[in-house]
Enzyme design. Structure first.
Site, PDB file in Angstrom:
ATOM      1  N   ASN A   1      33.186  59.356  68.872  1.00  0.00           N
ATOM      2  CA  ASN A   1      34.116  59.276  67.733  1.00  0.00           C
ATOM      3  C   ASN A   1      33.393  59.857  66.533  1.00  0.00           C
ATOM      4  O   ASN A   1      32.225  59.529  66.326  1.00  0.00           O
ATOM      5  CB  ASN A   1      34.459  57.824  67.392  1.00  0.00           C
ATOM      6  CG  ASN A   1      35.334  57.176  68.422  1.00  0.00           C
ATOM      7  OD1 ASN A   1      35.692  57.792  69.415  1.00  0.00           O
ATOM      8  ND2 ASN A   1      35.651  55.908  68.204  1.00  0.00           N
ATOM      9  N   GLY A   2      34.072  60.655  65.734  1.00  0.00           N
ATOM     10  CA  GLY A   2      33.434  61.220  64.549  1.00  0.00           C
ATOM     11  C   GLY A   2      33.439  62.734  64.626  1.00  0.00           C
ATOM     12  O   GLY A   2      34.139  63.325  65.449  1.00  0.00           O
TER      13      GLY A   2
ATOM     14  N   CYS B   1      40.154  58.403  67.534  1.00  0.00           N
ATOM     15  CA  CYS B   1      39.485  58.218  68.812  1.00  0.00           C
ATOM     16  C   CYS B   1      39.059  56.763  69.023  1.00  0.00           C
ATOM     17  O   CYS B   1      38.809  56.033  68.080  1.00  0.00           O
ATOM     18  CB  CYS B   1      38.232  59.079  68.859  1.00  0.00           C
ATOM     19  SG  CYS B   1      38.543  60.793  68.503  1.00  0.00           S
TER      20      CYS B   1
ATOM     21  N   ARG C   1      45.696  53.191  67.964  1.00  0.00           N
ATOM     22  CA  ARG C   1      44.990  53.958  66.933  1.00  0.00           C
ATOM     23  C   ARG C   1      45.577  55.360  66.771  1.00  0.00           C
ATOM     24  O   ARG C   1      45.309  56.025  65.777  1.00  0.00           O
ATOM     25  CB  ARG C   1      43.515  54.071  67.322  1.00  0.00           C
ATOM     26  CG  ARG C   1      42.813  52.734  67.345  1.00  0.00           C
ATOM     27  CD  ARG C   1      41.507  52.817  68.080  1.00  0.00           C
ATOM     28  NE  ARG C   1      40.521  53.571  67.372  1.00  0.00           N
ATOM     29  CZ  ARG C   1      39.534  53.051  66.664  1.00  0.00           C
ATOM     30  NH1 ARG C   1      39.418  51.748  66.569  1.00  0.00           N
ATOM     31  NH2 ARG C   1      38.656  53.803  66.055  1.00  0.00           N
TER      32      ARG C   1
ATOM     33  N   GLU D   1      55.525  54.529  48.229  1.00  0.00           N
ATOM     34  CA  GLU D   1      55.367  53.939  49.563  1.00  0.00           C
ATOM     35  C   GLU D   1      56.608  54.196  50.424  1.00  0.00           C
ATOM     36  O   GLU D   1      56.502  54.512  51.610  1.00  0.00           O
ATOM     37  CB  GLU D   1      55.084  52.429  49.410  1.00  0.00           C
ATOM     38  CG  GLU D   1      54.993  51.626  50.698  1.00  0.00           C
ATOM     39  CD  GLU D   1      53.911  52.078  51.670  1.00  0.00           C
ATOM     40  OE1 GLU D   1      53.089  52.940  51.315  1.00  0.00           O
ATOM     41  OE2 GLU D   1      53.920  51.592  52.812  1.00  0.00           O
TER      42      GLU D   1
ATOM     43  N   TRP E   1      41.661  61.786  69.468  1.00  0.00           N
ATOM     44  CA  TRP E   1      42.563  62.323  68.444  1.00  0.00           C
ATOM     45  C   TRP E   1      41.898  63.619  67.998  1.00  0.00           C
ATOM     46  O   TRP E   1      40.827  63.606  67.387  1.00  0.00           O
ATOM     47  CB  TRP E   1      42.667  61.318  67.299  1.00  0.00           C
ATOM     48  CG  TRP E   1      43.650  61.678  66.228  1.00  0.00           C
ATOM     49  CD1 TRP E   1      45.004  61.466  66.252  1.00  0.00           C
ATOM     50  CD2 TRP E   1      43.354  62.289  64.973  1.00  0.00           C
ATOM     51  NE1 TRP E   1      45.559  61.912  65.078  1.00  0.00           N
ATOM     52  CE2 TRP E   1      44.576  62.427  64.266  1.00  0.00           C
ATOM     53  CE3 TRP E   1      42.199  62.738  64.364  1.00  0.00           C
ATOM     54  CZ2 TRP E   1      44.656  62.987  63.006  1.00  0.00           C
ATOM     55  CZ3 TRP E   1      42.281  63.297  63.097  1.00  0.00           C
ATOM     56  CH2 TRP E   1      43.498  63.418  62.432  1.00  0.00           C
TER      57      TRP E   1
ATOM     58  N   LYS F   1      56.565  56.204  53.957  1.00  0.00           N
ATOM     59  CA  LYS F   1      57.051  55.627  55.223  1.00  0.00           C
ATOM     60  C   LYS F   1      58.005  56.604  55.913  1.00  0.00           C
ATOM     61  O   LYS F   1      57.933  56.800  57.123  1.00  0.00           O
ATOM     62  CB  LYS F   1      57.789  54.298  55.006  1.00  0.00           C
ATOM     63  CG  LYS F   1      56.948  53.083  54.693  1.00  0.00           C
ATOM     64  CD  LYS F   1      56.262  52.455  55.871  1.00  0.00           C
ATOM     65  CE  LYS F   1      54.913  53.005  56.090  1.00  0.00           C
ATOM     66  NZ  LYS F   1      53.793  52.601  55.291  1.00  0.00           N
TER      67      LYS F   1
ATOM     68  N   LYS G   1      46.046  55.091  63.381  1.00  0.00           N
ATOM     69  CA  LYS G   1      46.030  53.795  62.699  1.00  0.00           C
ATOM     70  C   LYS G   1      44.722  53.587  61.953  1.00  0.00           C
ATOM     71  O   LYS G   1      44.695  53.025  60.877  1.00  0.00           O
ATOM     72  CB  LYS G   1      46.219  52.690  63.746  1.00  0.00           C
ATOM     73  CG  LYS G   1      46.304  51.294  63.179  1.00  0.00           C
ATOM     74  CD  LYS G   1      47.640  51.075  62.527  1.00  0.00           C
ATOM     75  CE  LYS G   1      47.744  49.757  61.811  1.00  0.00           C
ATOM     76  NZ  LYS G   1      48.736  49.838  60.718  1.00  0.00           N
TER      77      LYS G   1
ATOM     78  N   GLU H   1      56.075  59.602  57.315  1.00  0.00           N
ATOM     79  CA  GLU H   1      55.258  59.227  58.472  1.00  0.00           C
ATOM     80  C   GLU H   1      56.100  59.107  59.742  1.00  0.00           C
ATOM     81  O   GLU H   1      55.702  59.556  60.801  1.00  0.00           O
ATOM     82  CB  GLU H   1      54.588  57.863  58.230  1.00  0.00           C
ATOM     83  CG  GLU H   1      53.422  57.888  57.278  1.00  0.00           C
ATOM     84  CD  GLU H   1      52.815  56.502  57.063  1.00  0.00           C
ATOM     85  OE1 GLU H   1      51.595  56.369  57.141  1.00  0.00           O
ATOM     86  OE2 GLU H   1      53.562  55.539  56.800  1.00  0.00           O
TER      87      GLU H   1
ATOM     88  N   HIS I   1      61.010  66.676  34.837  1.00  0.00           N
ATOM     89  CA  HIS I   1      59.961  67.655  34.543  1.00  0.00           C
ATOM     90  C   HIS I   1      59.615  68.493  35.775  1.00  0.00           C
ATOM     91  O   HIS I   1      58.480  68.927  35.928  1.00  0.00           O
ATOM     92  CB  HIS I   1      58.729  66.950  33.976  1.00  0.00           C
ATOM     93  CG  HIS I   1      59.045  66.190  32.732  1.00  0.00           C
ATOM     94  ND1 HIS I   1      59.380  66.813  31.550  1.00  0.00           N
ATOM     95  CD2 HIS I   1      59.154  64.854  32.504  1.00  0.00           C
ATOM     96  CE1 HIS I   1      59.649  65.895  30.639  1.00  0.00           C
ATOM     97  NE2 HIS I   1      59.531  64.698  31.200  1.00  0.00           N
TER      98      HIS I   1
HETATM   99  C1  G6P Z   1      46.234  55.880  58.005  1.00  0.00           C
HETATM  100  C2  G6P Z   1      47.479  55.120  58.378  1.00  0.00           C
HETATM  101  C3  G6P Z   1      48.150  54.598  57.102  1.00  0.00           C
HETATM  102  C4  G6P Z   1      47.170  53.778  56.304  1.00  0.00           C
HETATM  103  C5  G6P Z   1      45.902  54.572  55.977  1.00  0.00           C
HETATM  104  C6  G6P Z   1      44.812  53.697  55.374  1.00  0.00           C
HETATM  105  O1  G6P Z   1      46.560  57.044  57.339  1.00  0.00           O
HETATM  106  O2  G6P Z   1      48.353  55.955  59.077  1.00  0.00           O
HETATM  107  O3  G6P Z   1      49.254  53.787  57.465  1.00  0.00           O
HETATM  108  O4  G6P Z   1      47.780  53.365  55.118  1.00  0.00           O
HETATM  109  O5  G6P Z   1      45.366  55.099  57.190  1.00  0.00           O
HETATM  110  O6  G6P Z   1      44.379  52.777  56.344  1.00  0.00           O
HETATM  111  P1  G6P Z   1      43.605  51.460  56.031  1.00  0.00           P
HETATM  112  O7  G6P Z   1      43.260  50.882  57.374  1.00  0.00           O
HETATM  113  O8  G6P Z   1      42.377  51.842  55.245  1.00  0.00           O
HETATM  114  O9  G6P Z   1      44.501  50.577  55.236  1.00  0.00           O
END
Ligand code: G6P
Length: 606
Positions: free
Chosen positions: A98-99, A2, A27, A478, A74, A482, A601, A485, A501
């Site tokens: 927000n929250g 949000c 965001r 990672e 959101w 990606k 974000k 996501e 395993h």
């Molecule tokens: C969200 C984003 C990720 C990010 C994570 C941590 O889940 O989608 O891409 O890695 O937050 O965010 P930060 O701002 O703490 O790096």
């Protein structure tokens, strides 16, 4: 997540609220809304979907208010739809939030008994009615304090009240909130990014603070109701333009910016003439640090995993990594020689921030590694090492990941040198090699054409696996993250040696598998693991670095070779094809690359 914007002015605010909401779109959100106050009437417009839809609806109405609040939501409580979108208004009060209000069910029952009728399924609507109730018998500040005292959970709030037509009220507990100062108008925003287009002068609320924003005055109160003064900070880059340039998406732009962002970061921390690291004025003596705990979420957590390897290799320090949402609720043995490092692009991730607050409460040494230097984590840590990569808009982190790894690698070199585990000559030669990294990243970008072709197979698959050992293991994690996501396909990141395993059972004919096998000390072992998956029918994409010996293997499907560099720096280079792989796979599927579904974000709720 949000986002909040509030503007009080001497001219209609609708246009600026809409354009600020557009700034908050990065965001991640699913609905949007605004409320303005004019002629003793709260006018509310909301919709499911994008801000452009809200803009269209608003353009058909005449919205004259010179004071207003806006929100992108959101969804947490209640599906994303028009009714659940914020603001939540009654005849007298309008609230954006927000929250999460954790005791909303109880409060709702209490309010329903008093005759309040709820329109939405949200937790936020209780705030609207609670405040209306307290305003009946209390003055403004007291009514707000009484309302906030009833709320459990986290909030950043923006509130309009019909009987106070010249003010916006802001309040914060656990979710960030800032006030911006303009000319004949002032602002409220959930982050300074939304305010930057209008002002570069801001103040931040701390937990428990309330602010009353008028067009020519802002008053702040702390949690005891005492009036307080706030520092006004100047934001560095008011006019910074966030354009995609020649790229179709921010993510692609951010991937291709990495040679420059890495260079900028090296220039901040490295004395390139003397080949020394410039990290000064730390509030504690790095020579005395005995153990390190690195904490983060998502991609930032993977950067923590990388740092653990580097620090362990370059020092004798004990290093652990912790996922913030786990760390904050577990029993921790806080020791005074321990250093806690919080890694976060946004600096606002609720779990990482809560972990930081916990460490501060226990009087631990805290270091923030962040991108947003005005963020809560940056402001709350004992010391901050910014990653200097500029705004990152794509929800899936790319250049910030390289930036986090880079700062943590530089920090590992520094601590290794100070603790005399890294000899001066080695220290200097590692810095010399590091200076070449931007150029190597730039050259490695040429793999994109091949990756683009390969990506289709990953997009069409029902699942894939990413395997690596040592320094390549966090990168495998990672790479898989990606792809999940952006492309919404299952992807498993695993240590290559652990694969037999369990996960080996998943391999079937034609399943794409990425093997990260740079020519480091794990090379031969990883190639053996590669044979194991090839033997079971996997389509293997091998990612390695250029070298004298040709890599050939029967039945190897595809091969991508990045530039050659020292083993310690290879993780930076092998990350690049994985970022591109996820980007192009999502492109094939026609997905929204900068705003993947369900993700945000800046994750400001836990
Ligand atoms: C969200 C984003 C990720 C990010 C994570 C941590 O889940 O989608 O891409 O890695 O937050 O965010 P930060 O701002 O703490 O790096």
């Amino acid at each position: 997540m949000c986002g909040i914007i509030g503007i009080t002015s001497n001219k209609p605010v609708i246009t600026n609220i809409i354009s600020s909401l557009k700034k908050l779109e990065y965001r991640g959100y699913d609905s949007a809304g605004i409320a303005t106050l004019a002629k003793n009437f709260i006018d509310e417009v909301k919709c499911e979907g994008r801000v452009t839809k809200l803009e269209k609806i608003c353009s058909k109405k005449s919205i004259e208010g010179i004071i207003g609040i806006g929100h992108v939501r959101w969804a947490t409580h209640g599906v994303p739809n028009e009714v659940n979108a914020h603001p939540h208004s009654s005849e007298n009060v309008s609230v954006v939030h927000n929250g999460i209000i954790e005791n909303s069910t109880l409060l709702k029952k209490y309010l329903e008994k008093r005759g309040y009728i709820f329109k939405s399924q949200t937790d936020t609507e209780v705030i609207t009615h609670l405040l209306s109730e307290f305003l009946k018998k209390n003055k403004l500040v007291a009514a707000i304090q009484k309302t906030l005292a009833k709320l459990h959970g986290s909030y950043a709030l923006g509130i309009l009240i019909k009987n106070h037509p010249d003010i916006i009220i802001g309040a914060r507990r656990g979710s960030p909130l800032a006030v911006g100062y303009g000319h004949n108008e002032n602002y409220l925003g959930s982050d300074s990014y939304a305010l930057k287009a209008m002002t570069n002068r801001v103040s931040y609320l701390e937990d428990g603070d309330i602010c009353i924003v008028k067009k020519d005055q802002v008053d702040f109160y702390n949690s005891n109701g005492k009036k307080i003064n706030k520092k006004i900070l100047e934001l560095s880059d008011k006019n910074e333009e966030y354009q995609k340039g020649d790229f179709q998406t921010f993510m692609q732009k951010e991937i291709f910016e990495q040679p420059q962002t890495v260079k900028a970061c090296i220039n901040e921390y490295v004395d390139t003439l003397r080949d020394e690291i410039n990290i000064y004025n730390l509030p504690w003596n790095l020579k005395e640090v005995k153990s390190i705990c690195l904490i983060g979420c998502g991609t930032a957590y993977h950067a923590c995993m990388m740092a653990k390897n580097w620090i362990e290799n370059l020092t004798d320090i004990d290093v652990v990594t912790e996922i913030a949402s786990e760390f904050r609720y577990k029993k921790n043995n806080f020791k005074k020689d321990n250093l806690y490092i919080f890694v976060s692009q946004s600096g606002e991730t609720a779990d990482t921030f809560a972990a930081l607050e916990l460490c501060k409460k226990n009087k631990m040494k805290t270091l923030g590694v962040v991108n947003v230097v005005e963020s809560s984590i940056a402001r709350s840590s004992n010391f901050v090492l910014p990653i200097h990569c500029g705004s990152e808009i794509g929800v899936a982190s790319t250049k910030a990941f390289l930036g986090q790894m880079l700062v943590l690698y530089i920090f590992a070199l520094q601590i290794g040198f100070l603790q005399k585990k890294l000899k001066k000559n080695d220290y200097k030669s590692k810095i010399k090699l590091l200076k070449k990294l931007p150029e190597l990243i730039k050259k490695t970008m040429s793999v994109e054409a091949d990756v683009q072709i390969i990506a289709k197979t990953f997009a069409d698959s029902k699942g894939s696996m990413f395997l690596g050992r040592g320094l390549s293991y966090p990168i495998a994690m990672e790479g898989a993250l990606k792809l999940k996501e952006l492309c919404y396909v299952h992807a498993e990141g695993y240590p290559a040696g652990e694969m037999k395993h369990g996960p080996l059972a998943l391999i079937e004919d034609g399943m794409p598998v990425v093997i990260l096998a740079p020519r480091d000390k794990h090379y031969d072992k990883t190639l053996s693991n590669m044979q194991e998956v090839i033997a079971r029918g996997a389509k293997v994409l091998l990612i390695s670095n250029k070298g004298k010996e040709e890599i050939s293997s029967d039945n190897l499907w595809k091969k991508i070779l990045v530039e050659n560099c020292s083993d310690e720096l290879l993780p930076f280079l092998i990350t690049l094809p994985l970022q591109m792989l996820a980007l192009h796979a999502a492109k094939y599927k026609g997905y929204d690359i900068d705003k993947p579904r369900n993700l945000a974000k800046s994750v400001t709720v836990e």
